[in-house]
Design a protein around this motif. Sequence first.
Motif, mmCIF file in Angstrom:
data_model
loop_
_atom_site.group_PDB
_atom_site.id
_atom_site.type_symbol
_atom_site.label_atom_id
_atom_site.label_comp_id
_atom_site.label_asym_id
_atom_site.label_seq_id
_atom_site.Cartn_x
_atom_site.Cartn_y
_atom_site.Cartn_z
ATOM 1 N N VAL A 106 0.764 -1.080 0.161
ATOM 2 C CA VAL A 106 0.058 -0.024 -0.095
ATOM 3 C C VAL A 106 0.852 1.175 -0.006
ATOM 4 O O VAL A 106 1.914 1.463 0.836
ATOM 5 C CB VAL A 106 -0.971 0.034 1.193
ATOM 6 C CG1 VAL A 106 -1.838 1.470 1.290
ATOM 7 C CG2 VAL A 106 -1.709 -1.274 1.327
ATOM 8 N N THR A 107 0.526 2.017 -0.896
ATOM 9 C CA THR A 107 1.555 3.282 -1.082
ATOM 10 C C THR A 107 0.734 4.577 -0.769
ATOM 11 O O THR A 107 -0.271 4.676 -1.222
ATOM 12 C CB THR A 107 2.267 3.336 -2.338
ATOM 13 O OG1 THR A 107 2.882 2.139 -2.816
ATOM 14 C CG2 THR A 107 3.051 4.612 -2.691
ATOM 15 N N VAL A 108 1.364 5.498 -0.003
ATOM 16 C CA VAL A 108 0.804 6.554 0.553
ATOM 17 C C VAL A 108 1.674 7.708 -0.177
ATOM 18 O O VAL A 108 2.461 7.965 0.394
ATOM 19 C CB VAL A 108 0.480 6.800 2.009
ATOM 20 C CG1 VAL A 108 -0.492 7.937 2.373
ATOM 21 C CG2 VAL A 108 -0.365 5.463 2.669
ATOM 22 N N ALA A 109 1.018 8.767 -0.656
ATOM 23 C CA ALA A 109 1.547 9.855 -0.989
ATOM 24 C C ALA A 109 0.720 11.049 -0.604
ATOM 25 O O ALA A 109 -0.294 11.161 -0.781
ATOM 26 C CB ALA A 109 1.814 9.913 -2.776
ATOM 27 N N LEU A 110 1.610 11.931 0.019
ATOM 28 C CA LEU A 110 1.022 13.293 0.441
ATOM 29 C C LEU A 110 2.035 14.460 -0.145
ATOM 30 O O LEU A 110 3.097 14.394 -0.369
ATOM 31 C CB LEU A 110 1.416 13.426 1.890
ATOM 32 C CG LEU A 110 0.822 14.486 2.708
ATOM 33 C CD1 LEU A 110 0.448 14.006 4.240
ATOM 34 C CD2 LEU A 110 1.873 15.584 2.693
ATOM 35 N N SER A 111 1.353 15.340 -0.655
ATOM 36 C CA SER A 111 1.736 16.702 -1.160
ATOM 37 C C SER A 111 0.868 17.640 -0.476
ATOM 38 O O SER A 111 -0.250 17.646 -0.335
ATOM 39 C CB SER A 111 1.655 16.573 -2.676
ATOM 40 O OG SER A 111 0.516 16.449 -3.251
ATOM 41 N N ALA A 112 1.810 18.726 -0.398
ATOM 42 C CA ALA A 112 1.402 20.185 0.053
ATOM 43 C C ALA A 112 1.476 21.100 -1.228
ATOM 44 O O ALA A 112 2.626 21.294 -1.882
ATOM 45 C CB ALA A 112 1.847 20.595 1.186
ATOM 46 N N MET A 113 0.628 21.579 -1.835
ATOM 47 C CA MET A 113 0.649 22.673 -2.877
ATOM 48 C C MET A 113 -0.360 23.710 -2.519
ATOM 49 O O MET A 113 -1.385 23.544 -2.486
ATOM 50 C CB MET A 113 0.540 22.102 -4.113
ATOM 51 C CG MET A 113 -0.669 21.155 -4.370
ATOM 52 S SD MET A 113 -0.636 20.154 -5.633
ATOM 53 C CE MET A 113 -1.578 18.615 -5.059
ATOM 54 N N ASP A 114 -0.041 24.963 -2.816
ATOM 55 C CA ASP A 114 -0.768 26.210 -2.963
ATOM 56 C C ASP A 114 -2.036 26.145 -2.048
ATOM 57 O O ASP A 114 -3.250 26.088 -2.337
ATOM 58 C CB ASP A 114 -1.618 26.324 -4.439
ATOM 59 C CG ASP A 114 -0.309 26.826 -5.274
ATOM 60 O OD1 ASP A 114 0.980 27.124 -4.871
ATOM 61 O OD2 ASP A 114 -0.548 26.394 -6.669
ATOM 62 N N GLY A 115 -1.850 25.796 -0.592
ATOM 63 C CA GLY A 115 -2.829 26.037 0.339
ATOM 64 C C GLY A 115 -3.774 24.500 0.276
ATOM 65 O O GLY A 115 -4.721 24.550 1.075
ATOM 66 N N THR A 116 -3.431 23.555 -0.322
ATOM 67 C CA THR A 116 -3.993 22.276 -0.453
ATOM 68 C C THR A 116 -3.239 21.323 -0.055
ATOM 69 O O THR A 116 -2.054 21.085 -0.402
ATOM 70 C CB THR A 116 -4.683 22.040 -1.803
ATOM 71 O OG1 THR A 116 -5.540 23.174 -2.117
ATOM 72 C CG2 THR A 116 -5.266 20.864 -1.942
ATOM 73 N N ILE A 117 -3.484 20.232 0.703
ATOM 74 C CA ILE A 117 -2.883 18.999 1.024
ATOM 75 C C ILE A 117 -3.505 17.898 0.152
ATOM 76 O O ILE A 117 -4.925 17.754 0.528
ATOM 77 C CB ILE A 117 -2.982 18.615 2.731
ATOM 78 C CG1 ILE A 117 -2.055 19.645 3.256
ATOM 79 C CG2 ILE A 117 -2.475 17.109 2.822
ATOM 80 C CD1 ILE A 117 -2.027 19.654 4.837
ATOM 81 N N ARG A 118 -2.783 17.129 -0.511
ATOM 82 C CA ARG A 118 -3.524 15.903 -1.339
ATOM 83 C C ARG A 118 -2.722 14.763 -0.753
ATOM 84 O O ARG A 118 -1.583 14.738 -0.933
ATOM 85 C CB ARG A 118 -3.175 16.164 -2.818
ATOM 86 C CG ARG A 118 -3.783 15.204 -3.683
ATOM 87 C CD ARG A 118 -3.537 15.327 -5.215
ATOM 88 N NE ARG A 118 -4.082 14.387 -5.850
ATOM 89 C CZ ARG A 118 -5.251 14.390 -6.623
ATOM 90 N NH1 ARG A 118 -6.029 15.229 -6.542
ATOM 91 N NH2 ARG A 118 -5.555 13.233 -7.436
ATOM 92 N N VAL A 119 -3.538 13.783 -0.653
ATOM 93 C CA VAL A 119 -3.140 12.369 -0.181
ATOM 94 C C VAL A 119 -3.630 11.406 -1.019
ATOM 95 O O VAL A 119 -4.806 11.572 -1.523
ATOM 96 C CB VAL A 119 -3.687 12.104 1.263
ATOM 97 C CG1 VAL A 119 -3.123 10.677 1.622
ATOM 98 C CG2 VAL A 119 -2.955 13.202 2.233
ATOM 99 N N GLU A 120 -2.856 10.272 -1.599
ATOM 100 C CA GLU A 120 -3.213 9.385 -2.399
ATOM 101 C C GLU A 120 -2.775 8.149 -1.759
ATOM 102 O O GLU A 120 -1.803 7.900 -1.417
ATOM 103 C CB GLU A 120 -2.665 9.512 -3.710
ATOM 104 C CG GLU A 120 -3.232 10.807 -4.805
ATOM 105 C CD GLU A 120 -2.603 10.727 -6.042
ATOM 106 O OE1 GLU A 120 -1.787 9.744 -6.566
ATOM 107 O OE2 GLU A 120 -2.810 11.819 -6.536
ATOM 108 N N VAL A 121 -3.873 7.134 -1.592
ATOM 109 C CA VAL A 121 -3.644 5.803 -1.156
ATOM 110 C C VAL A 121 -3.717 4.857 -2.119
ATOM 111 O O VAL A 121 -4.879 4.770 -2.944
ATOM 112 C CB VAL A 121 -4.289 5.430 0.096
ATOM 113 C CG1 VAL A 121 -4.185 3.999 0.612
ATOM 114 C CG2 VAL A 121 -4.170 6.522 1.194
#
Length: 128
Positions: free
Chosen positions: A63-78
């Motif tokens: 299971v891979t979890v990716a977290l990114s913070a960009m321009d006031g938004t946090i995005r997580v993908e599992v």
Amino acid sequence: MLTVVHADLRSFPGEPSSVPAARRWARRALSDQTDSIVTAQDVELMVSELVTNAVKHGSHGRVTVALSAMDGTIRVEVHDPGHGTPIRRYPRPESLGGRGLMLVEQLAVDWGVRLDPEGTTVWFEVGQ
């Protein structure tokens, strides 16, 4: 144009012990990205729910979890290598489970599912 300020990626075994490990990892990855305790706690909860679903319903691979913070938004993908389509359930009040995607839907600004030959990715975004 989105400016990625921070990105982090971590892979976990497809087993139940990965759920608390992913939650702790997300907490550490978020520590420099948001001053909002509520946002960090919401992200931890949603990571926990999505990793639980991936472990429970995926193909028991990584299971891979990716977290990114960009321009006031946090995005997580599992992501998991399974090919099932996640379904938002409507559990009865006495049901012990089935609320993961319902929580994501309530807490996230946006969320969705991406299916591809490599598996299934469930993603969400929250404001920082």
